[in-house]
Design a protein around this motif. Structure first.
Motif: not given
Length: 389
Positions: A74-84
């Motif tokens: 899940c971390l890819t998605v977690v980190d990506k969303m957190f950029t926003k």
């Protein structure tokens, strides 16, 4: 209030053209009830018959609504969303287990997600379902005030111990913990147990959160009574407010067993109930924390208005907005862009185990009037905007 949820550029800023096309295709399918029924039946059959459909499911519906097959995935998605500025709630969405070792496995997984959350700013909450840690029938029996056999009593003691271990760990690591709501006929026992955990672990602030499903007409009274108890006994209340996800099941059971349905008489009554609970919690924010789980734009605007009216900072840590991953990006990303606390529920687990969850999502989308067509119109608008560049 300025209408911020129509900004599709912000809403879909993380989606590539291919992902946007996939979302369009998926919601187009979900928009058709016969297709959902056929798709559900075919998928269930394919999984039971061990046909090689996992790859297809993974590439389409799974990747749209889920974060991955395990927490690291899940971390890819977690980190990506957190950029926003959008946070994540890792939700181990494996449902309907009945065995002790499966409950212990879910306990271990929940403890792992708490550990995960402690180390990452992007994951402010952990979450679990009561029936992830114990048998549905046991909650039901307790809720109906039936006497448990000695074997059932020791089984229940193990459920309580699992709850306590998770809540104690969350408290120790200072990670807020959401406990999901389920069917009304098992909820009383879960409510009592969660309240017990609040007494124990919410002495300084809300760590343990229960869930109120506001399509139930009795929940506002429940909240007010709980507030009285909390004031007397000196603990904080954490609540996730949602409308609810088991409406058809609830009404059907009430009809079959000939009791008054716990569900509000109309959608309007549910909306009013939801907004009234939000208002009540904001009026008592000194002792409460709220996680407003909603895909409803109007309710989101209302909460923003109330905050503004009361002079509450947009990023006050006692107020969070929440949506499900793969849905209502126009709400989540625009809230984050405007400085509010917002988090997406990010389901994960082995593809075949998460299917019941995904099927429920699809069915829910077809039964909630306007939900899918709203998603579709946003996606269409963004595709058009990109083409017009």
């Amino acid at each position: 209030m300025e209408k911020i949820f129509d900004n599709t550029q912000v809403a879909f800023s993380l989606k590539s053209d291919t992902e946007l096309d996939r979302a369009y295709f998926l919601f187009k399918m979900i928009d058709s009830e016969p297709l959902v029924r056929i798709g559900t039946a075919v998928t269930n059959f394919a999984i039971k018959a061990h046909l090689p459909v996992e790859g297809l499911i993974r590439a389409t519906v799974f990747d749209h609504f889920c974060g991955g097959v395990n927490e690291n995935d899940c971390l890819t998605v977690v980190d990506k969303m957190f950029t926003k500025g959008v946070s994540s709630v890792l939700d181990y969405s494996v449902e309907g287990k009945e065995e002790e070792e499966q409950f212990d496995a879910a306990l271990e997984m929940t403890l792992r997600t708490i550990e995960f959350a402690k180390e990452r700013l992007a994951i402010p909450f952990a979450v679990f379902k009561p029936t992830g840690l114990g048998r549905f029938e046991l909650y039901e029996k307790l809720g109906e005030k039936q006497t448990l056999t000695s074997a059932e009593q020791s089984e229940w003691d193990r459920v309580v111990a699992r709850f306590d271990q998770v809540c104690s760990e969350a408290h120790k690591k200072d990670v807020a913990l959401l406990i999901d709501g389920e069917e009304s006929w098992m909820q009383d026992a879960a409510d009592d147990l969660v309240t017990e955990m609040m007494r124990k672990y919410n002495k300084e602030k809300a760590i343990v959160f229960n869930t109120l499903q506001m399509y139930r007409w009795d929940r506002l009274d429940y909240l007010k009574k709980l507030h009285e108890t909390a004031k007397k006994e000196g603990f904080y209340i954490g609540m996730k407010l949602v409308r609810g996800a088991y409406m058809e099941k609830e009404n059907k059971r009430a009809e079959e067993k000939n009791y008054v349905s716990p569900i509000c008489v109309s959608k309007e009554a549910t909306d009013e109930n939801y907004d009234a609970a939000v208002q009540y919690m904001l009026d008592h924010l000194d002792t409460m924390s709220i996680f407003a789980g909603t895909h409803n734009e109007l309710s989101s605007y209302r909460l923003m208005e109330m905050m503004k009216h009361k002079g509450i900072a947009k990023n006050d840590n006692r107020i969070w907005f929440g949506q499900l991953y793969g849905m209502s990006d126009n709400i989540s990303y625009n809230l984050a862009e405007n400085g509010y606390n917002v988090s997406k529920y990010l389901p994960f687990g082995p593809v075949k185990d998460v299917m019941p969850y995904l099927i429920r999502r699809a069915e829910e989308n077809t039964s909630v009037a306007g939900q899918t067509s709203r998603e579709l119109s946003m996606i269409k608008a963004e595709r058009k905007r990109r083409k017009g560049k």
